[in-house]
Design an enzyme around this catalytic site. Structure first.
Site, PDB file in Angstrom:
ATOM      1  N   ASP A 192       1.425   4.746   2.290  1.00 23.16           N
ATOM      2  CA  ASP A 192       1.053   5.366   3.562  1.00 23.16           C
ATOM      3  C   ASP A 192       1.485   6.832   3.595  1.00 23.16           C
ATOM      4  O   ASP A 192       2.606   7.150   3.209  1.00 23.16           O
ATOM      5  CB  ASP A 192       1.750   4.630   4.720  1.00 23.16           C
ATOM      6  N   ASP A 236      -3.270   4.517   2.736  1.00 23.13           N
ATOM      7  CA  ASP A 236      -3.609   4.889   4.116  1.00 23.13           C
ATOM      8  C   ASP A 236      -3.216   6.341   4.353  1.00 23.13           C
ATOM      9  O   ASP A 236      -2.069   6.712   4.121  1.00 23.13           O
ATOM     10  CB  ASP A 236      -2.843   4.010   5.119  1.00 23.13           C
ATOM     11  N   ASP A 292       0.857  -1.186   0.000  1.00 29.42           N
ATOM     12  CA  ASP A 292       0.000   0.000   0.000  1.00 29.42           C
ATOM     13  C   ASP A 292       0.893   1.235   0.000  1.00 29.42           C
ATOM     14  O   ASP A 292       2.116   1.113  -0.043  1.00 29.42           O
ATOM     15  CB  ASP A 292      -0.927   0.001   1.232  1.00 29.42           C
TER      16      ASP A 292
HETATM   17  N1  DCP Z   1       2.306   0.052  11.691  1.00 28.54           N
HETATM   18  C1  DCP Z   1       2.554  -0.589  12.886  1.00 28.54           C
HETATM   19  N2  DCP Z   1       1.643  -1.440  13.398  1.00 28.54           N
HETATM   20  C2  DCP Z   1       0.509  -1.706  12.731  1.00 28.54           C
HETATM   21  C3  DCP Z   1       0.248  -1.086  11.514  1.00 28.54           C
HETATM   22  C4  DCP Z   1       1.175  -0.204  11.015  1.00 28.54           C
HETATM   23  O1  DCP Z   1       3.575  -0.367  13.499  1.00 28.54           O
HETATM   24  N3  DCP Z   1      -0.357  -2.574  13.267  1.00 28.54           N
HETATM   25  C5  DCP Z   1       3.279   1.007  11.150  1.00 28.54           C
HETATM   26  C6  DCP Z   1       4.573   0.358  10.750  1.00 28.54           C
HETATM   27  C7  DCP Z   1       4.484   0.223   9.281  1.00 28.54           C
HETATM   28  C8  DCP Z   1       3.614   1.385   8.890  1.00 28.54           C
HETATM   29  O2  DCP Z   1       2.768   1.607   9.995  1.00 28.54           O
HETATM   30  O3  DCP Z   1       5.710   0.301   8.641  1.00 28.54           O
HETATM   31  C9  DCP Z   1       2.835   1.101   7.672  1.00 28.54           C
HETATM   32  O4  DCP Z   1       2.194  -0.168   7.723  1.00 28.54           O
HETATM   33  P1  DCP Z   1       2.171  -1.125   6.487  1.00 28.54           P
HETATM   34  O5  DCP Z   1       1.353  -2.305   6.862  1.00 28.54           O
HETATM   35  O6  DCP Z   1       1.763  -0.372   5.275  1.00 28.54           O
HETATM   36  O7  DCP Z   1       3.692  -1.640   6.372  1.00 28.54           O
HETATM   37  P2  DCP Z   1       4.855  -1.192   5.414  1.00 28.54           P
HETATM   38  O8  DCP Z   1       4.541   0.084   4.742  1.00 28.54           O
HETATM   39  O9  DCP Z   1       6.086  -1.237   6.250  1.00 28.54           O
HETATM   40  O10 DCP Z   1       4.951  -2.387   4.386  1.00 28.54           O
HETATM   41  P3  DCP Z   1       4.218  -2.554   2.962  1.00 28.54           P
HETATM   42  O11 DCP Z   1       5.297  -2.346   1.976  1.00 28.54           O
HETATM   43  O12 DCP Z   1       3.729  -3.961   2.972  1.00 28.54           O
HETATM   44  O13 DCP Z   1       3.129  -1.564   2.862  1.00 28.54           O
HETATM   45 MG    MG Z   2       2.788   0.369   3.630  1.00 30.67          MG
END
Ligand code: DCP
Ligand code: MG
Length: 389
Positions: free
Chosen positions: A206, A313, A204
């Site tokens: 963010d 998000d 996604d």
């Molecule tokens: N986050 C967190 N705990 C959660 C949800 C989110 O700490 N339950 C924080 C850490 C993540 C960020 O928000 O890095 C964004 O969540 P993502 O699920 O989008 O994760 P990433 O952006 O790191 O990975 P992706 O490339 O899969 O989007």
């Molecule tokens: Mg993400």
């Protein structure tokens, strides 16, 4: 004197937030295997086991070279018996039977397909699995009751399975920036999550949004989403209100890692522009150049249309919490988890995406930058690109 490999291992710190973990490392052949077992533990609601495998994988990501033999692992923290067994088997035989049978198992594959649907968590997926359902198609075929979020998840399933590229994230950034500045000039927008850590693809995109004049950010999200809707850029959105109250939620709620910002879970409609479809087929490029209108979402055929669905998000933070929100939304998930564990266990503090509370002094520690938060926590500053724990 210890040989070189050993000294790196002996210097390996045990919390992921004390270490530098680059995006590209030397041990994917081991970490991918351990992360399958972690994922499977998540599917079985076994958090302790999942975290143990993830911590083990994370230590290997921080190593400066490829692991060749079990000797290389001497002195390393966080490697439990089970992880060591798996690593040993892979080093000796090239693969681990447990990992391979997990990967092939019906439960693992079904849970992966079902939790891969936007709006579906482990509990729901597990219930469906026990009812004999295996895929989004099974949900449609059997006429399962789905909430609005899950309906969108099923509808755009194929698109949302495809990784989002950095080029696509940049196009989305421009769209978000335009929307935000149209409704609140002077607001600041930051790309978060995996892309801030330097990832080339993500599941996604963010964003964190704030305004230097505290209070101006209040009620901002509905204005942004309305603007995007008017432009026909939103396929789905659900906004949750900001429910954070410092005195009530700060220290008392520190155990919960869900933050309470005004937040929008959305699905954007992204036109396949020249910038974002360099690698896609000539046919879809043609759709764009002839200006053909896309079909209605019910008949959305990803390969044939001139647009794709992307999960986005949006989070709005008051300026005074922006540093905490930035740190909390940069990730990785394990890095965040380890920061909170470090704060609690080693410093008697509680860290959230809103604040840092010092239980010994009974006060909130303010911070304008991420650097200041690391300093409050007694940690060396780790830049986003090295938080890929
Ligand atoms: N986050 C967190 N705990 C959660 C949800 C989110 O700490 N339950 C924080 C850490 C993540 C960020 O928000 O890095 C964004 O969540 P993502 O699920 O989008 O994760 P990433 O952006 O790191 O990975 P992706 O490339 O899969 O989007
Ligand atoms: Mg993400």
């Amino acid at each position: 004197p210890k040989p070189n490999g050993d000294s790196t291992a002996m210097l390996m710190k045990s919390y992921a937030c004390q270490r530098r973990t680059p995006l590209k490392h030397h041990n994917s052949f081991l970490t991918e295997a351990l992360e399958i077992l972690a994922q499977n533990a998540d599917y079985n609601d076994n958090e302790g086991r999942s975290v143990a495998f993830r911590r083990a994988a994370s230590v290997l990501k921080a190593l400066p070279r490829r692991v060749r033999c079990m000797q290389d692992l001497r002195w390393l923290p966080c490697l439990g018996d089970h992880s060591q067994r798996v690593i040993k088997e892979i080093l000796e035989d090239g693969s681990s039977r447990e990992v391979e049978s997990t990967r092939q198992s019906e439960q693992y594959q079904a849970m992966k397909a079902l939790t891969g649907i936007f709006g579906v968590g482990v509990r729901t997926a597990d219930r469906w699995f026990r009812e004999g359902l295996r895929s989004p198609d099974d949900l449609i075929r059997t006429g399962q009751q789905l909430n609005r979020e899950q309906q969108a998840g099923v509808q755009y399933y194929d698109d949302l399975q495809k990784p989002v590229t950095k080029a696509e994230a940049d196009v989305i950034s421009d769209m978000v920036e335009k929307a935000v500045h149209a409704v609140l000039p002077g607001a600041e927008i930051q790309l978060m999550g995996g892309f801030r850590r330097g990832k080339e693809v993500g599941h996604d995109v963010d964003f964190l949004i704030t305004h230097p004049e505290e209070g101006k950010e209040e009620g901002l999200m509905p204005k942004i989403t309305n603007w995007l809707k008017e432009q026909g850029l939103l396929l789905y959105q659900k906004t949750t209100r900001n429910s954070y109250l410092e005195k009530m939620d700060g220290p008392a709620r520190a155990s919960s890692n869900m933050d309470r910002f005004e937040r929008c879970f959305s699905i954007f409609k992204l036109q396949k522009s020249a910038a974002s479809c360099k690698s896609s087929s000539a046919a879809s490029a043609e759709d764009v150049s002839t200006g053909r209108e896309s079909e209605g979402p019910a008949e959305h055929h990803p390969e044939a249309s001139g647009w794709r669905a992307v999960r986005v998000d949006l989070v709005v933070s008051p300026y005074s919490q922006f540093a905490f929100a930035t740190l909390g939304w940069t990730g990785s998930k394990l890095f965040e988890r380890e920061l909170r564990r470090w704060a609690g266990q080693e410093k008697h503090m509680s860290l959230s995406s809103h604040a840092l509370y010092d239980s010994k002094q009974n006060l909130y520690l303010r911070a304008k930058t991420e650097e200041e938060i690391f300093a409050h926590l007694g940690l060396e500053f780790i830049p986003p690109s090295e938080r890929n724990a």
